[in-house]
Design an enzyme around this catalytic site. Structure first.
Site, PDB file in Angstrom:
ATOM      1  N   ASP A  23     -30.463  35.018   3.349  1.00  0.00           N
ATOM      2  CA  ASP A  23     -29.488  35.864   4.032  1.00  0.00           C
ATOM      3  C   ASP A  23     -30.175  36.339   5.307  1.00  0.00           C
ATOM      4  OD1 ASP A  23     -27.843  37.843   4.985  1.00  0.00           O
ATOM      5  OD2 ASP A  23     -27.882  39.080   3.167  1.00  0.00           O
ATOM      6  N   LYS A  87     -29.147  38.729  15.596  1.00  0.00           N
ATOM      7  CA  LYS A  87     -27.979  37.999  15.093  1.00  0.00           C
ATOM      8  C   LYS A  87     -26.756  38.203  15.987  1.00  0.00           C
ATOM      9  CE  LYS A  87     -25.597  37.366  10.689  1.00  0.00           C
ATOM     10  NZ  LYS A  87     -25.637  37.812   9.284  1.00  0.00           N
ATOM     11  N   GLU A 187     -20.986  34.026   4.460  1.00  0.00           N
ATOM     12  CA  GLU A 187     -21.485  35.149   3.649  1.00  0.00           C
ATOM     13  C   GLU A 187     -20.507  35.551   2.537  1.00  0.00           C
ATOM     14  OE1 GLU A 187     -22.446  37.906   6.748  1.00  0.00           O
ATOM     15  OE2 GLU A 187     -24.164  36.703   7.374  1.00  0.00           O
ATOM     16  N   ASP A 211     -17.767  44.088   3.473  1.00  0.00           N
ATOM     17  CA  ASP A 211     -19.198  44.027   3.772  1.00  0.00           C
ATOM     18  C   ASP A 211     -19.546  45.056   4.854  1.00  0.00           C
ATOM     19  OD1 ASP A 211     -21.756  43.403   4.595  1.00  0.00           O
ATOM     20  OD2 ASP A 211     -21.441  41.244   4.701  1.00  0.00           O
TER      21      ASP A 211
END
Ligand code: AMP
Length: 617
Positions: A23, A87, A187, A211
């Site tokens: 992850d 990211k 994800e 999330d």
């Protein structure tokens, strides 16, 4: 029966190669594997330490890198050399992030010659791919240290809304870190697998994955059927998360203590206050009130006060949930499961609000920080062939095709097709002796390529001279498991071939995909009419060309009456073509065919007869 590999060259037994699940998060990253004994996914960690590795890179004066917890310490002391939130920069241009770059302490370079941005540290420049590769290298070496075996293969997760460029960037970061990235997985798909949803072929479910991490919020609605995970919609806010809660608590204390947060002599105090705020937030997830001290100031906050501070954040996330459901065309009560992912979903008020919103208890039994990595490990195990029962598939959000005569879209892979996928179709040339054929690849639902999005174009060159219609050009579309498209063209008679990997500079955002789908519905009627007209025009133009060629070749065999009639019919068709009237074009095509058919047949028969004469039977 278990299989054991033997290396024929050395005669040694080969250990089954390990594939890790990673992850690669905005705030934290981690690695998970399937435990060889328990066969359950576990997050890797050294004794007494966390499985989470902060996604932060510190560059020392010689540009050596430190990644993780140690790098985090430098955020306060050497911000210019400490890179976080990489990211957010993956696959982005300077323009994409310009609105937010001011919130980053490090320097982003706008290099005009390169469309993708770079980050400056000292006198060096790094792409987000390189920066991510430093994090991945660290994860790889930690895993190798813990597992005491080389780790060369990985499955890496990305947000469902990541476009092709961002996915490719993630894959390249893996490559740069010495990892063969077997698959890039969404994800929410990974989270779902970790909860055991979609692991069996007959699982049919619609799920919501909520999330909320440190700095980003995503809500995804997924449909799972026959082992296929379809992302129906995604929504969220790339600048919303636990950091905002910390900030709200910090401000609350600044107000109650009556501090001037902008005063130079309070800077250090305010920075430390922020760290205390995060401690308080975490503590209040399990307790009713928090008390501490900083520089002889008493710091207190109750869960009740925190809940008031949380309200705006909660409302924002729920608004996104409403939008996601609307986009997915799904009612709240059709959601079978609500999965909680990300550290901030530990906050009880957030959990409650989400559960009230969806009208059902949320799935929060797994560690929300680890659940995505655990799912990636499960996916890795499936890819390693240890779990042959299921194959995980994704589907294409928009149709893929090529441009054919008249600017029409010829769809090879329709929208919602399974990935991986391969489809081939044969095409031919329009002109005699045509040596090359252009393959233009488009994505979209409209009938005309000009209304769709061009992904790539290339030419198949070197086709040997042949009459029009004779070459057989096979165009094949191959979408691999990550959704990356390879288009190949081959002329089957000569074997000439060419292929390209389609890597659009910028993929489509969800809004763009949605917009293109909507446009295809709104314009469906126009599209059918335009397509019919274009097809008629193409047919008419081709008929003109072949008739003219035929006449030139056979002029001696035609009677004057036939010549005049043909010339008139040609003129009438030419005129109809300029008038954009499909029915008129069809009528004139028919007229010309009716006039030319009798003499064409006669001339052909004579040619056959002539050919036969010379033969001895
Ligand atoms: P992630 O990006 O998923 O690693 O989430 C990190 C975020 O979760 C940070 O903002 C943390 O402060 C937050 N977090 C971690 N543990 C807790 C907790 N017990 N209660 C509230 N927030 C937490």
């Amino acid at each position: 029966m278990a299989k054991i590999g033997i290396n024929i060259a050395t005669g040694s037994l080969q250990k089954k190669e390990i594939i890790v699940g990673i992850d690669l998060g905005t705030t934290n990253s981690l690695v998970a594997i399937i435990h060889p004994d328990t066969k359950q996914p576990v997050a890797l960690k050294e004794h007494n330490s966390s499985s989470l590795v902060p996604s932060i890179i510190y560059f020392d004066e010689s540009n050596n890198t430190i990644v993780g917890e140690q790098a985090k310490q430098h955020l306060l002391t050497d911000a210019k050399r400490t890179i976080f939130s990489v990211k957010r920069l993956m696959g982005k241009s300077y323009k994409d992030v310009s609105g937010h770059s001011t919130s980053l302490a490090y320097k982003i370079i706008d290099d005009e010659t390169e469309s993708l941005l770079k980050v400056q540290v000292g006198n060096k420049f790094y792409s987000p791919i390189e920066l991510s590769s430093f994090i991945l290298k660290e994860l790889k070496s930690r895993a190798e240290h813990i597992l005491k075996t080389p780790v060369n293969k990985a499955v890496i997760t990305v947000p469902a809304y990541f476009n092709d460029t961002q996915r490719q960037a993630t894959r390249n970061a893996g490559k740069l870190a010495g990892l063969d990235v077997l698959r890039v997985v969404n994800e929410p798909t990974a989270a779902s697998l970790a909860y055991g949803i979609g692991l069996h072929k007959d699982d049919h479910k619609t799920i919501a994955v909520f999330d909320l991490g440190g700095g980003t919020f995503d809500i995804s609605i997924l449909k799972i059927a026959n082992g296929i995970f379809e992302v129906l919609s995604t929504n969220g806010d790339t600048y919303l998360g636990g950091d905002d809660i910390d900030e709200a608590i910090k401000k609350y204390w600044i107000n109650t203590l009556g501090i001037d947060a902008n005063a130079e002599n309070e800077k250090q105090f305010v920075t430390e206050l922020r760290l205390k705020a995060e401690d308080a937030k975490k503590y209040l997830s399990d307790h009713d009130s928090y008390e501490s001290e900083l520089d002889s100031h008493a710091l207190t906050i109750t869960r009740e006060v925190l809940e008031d501070l949380l309200n705006p954040l909660i409302l924002k996330t729920l608004a996104s949930c409403t939008n996601a459901l609307k986009d997915a065309g799904v009612e709240k009560n059709s959601i079978d499961e609500v999965l909680m992912v990300g550290g901030s979903t530990r906050v009880p008020a957030i959990k409650n609000a989400v559960s009230i919103f969806f009208g059902k208890a949320v799935n929060d039994s797994m560690n929300p920080d680890e659940v995505v990595a655990l799912g990636a490990a499960l996916q890795a195990d499936i890819l390693a062939g240890n779990n042959k029962e299921f194959l995980l598939l994704d589907i294409t959000p928009l149709s893929l095709g090529i441009e054919t005569m008249g600017g029409l879209m010829d769809v090879l892979i329709p929208r919602n097709s399974k990935i991986p996928n391969k489809i081939s179709r044969q095409y031919t040339t329009q002109k005699d002796g045509q040596g090359s054929i252009k393959i233009a690849v488009y994505q979209g639902e409209r009938d005309l390529v000009k209304d769709n999005r061009k992904l790539a174009e290339f030419s198949l060159k070197g086709i040997p001279g042949m009459p029009a219609g004779l070459p057989k050009v096979e165009v094949s579309f191959l979408i691999n498991a990550d959704g990356i498209l390879v288009v190949a063209a081959k002329e089957l008679r000569s074997g000439v071939e060419q292929s390209i990997e389609v890597r659009p500079q910028y993929g489509l955002s969800d809004e763009e995909v949605e917009g293109m789908l909507l446009a295809s519905i709104t314009h469906a009627k126009d599209d059918i009419a335009t397509r019919a007209l274009l097809e008629a025009k193409t047919e008419g133009e081709q008929l003109l060309e072949t008739t003219e060629k035929f006449i030139q070749k056979n002029i001696l065999f035609l009677e004057p009456r036939e010549m005049v009639q043909t010339a008139e019919a040609i003129q009438a068709l030419q005129l109809a073509l300029t008038m954009n009237d499909k029915d008129l074009i069809h009528t004139k095509i028919e007229d010309l065919n009716n006039i030319s058919r009798p003499y064409a047949e006669r001339i052909m028969d004579q040619a056959v007869a002539r050919a036969m004469q010379g033969k001895i039977i």
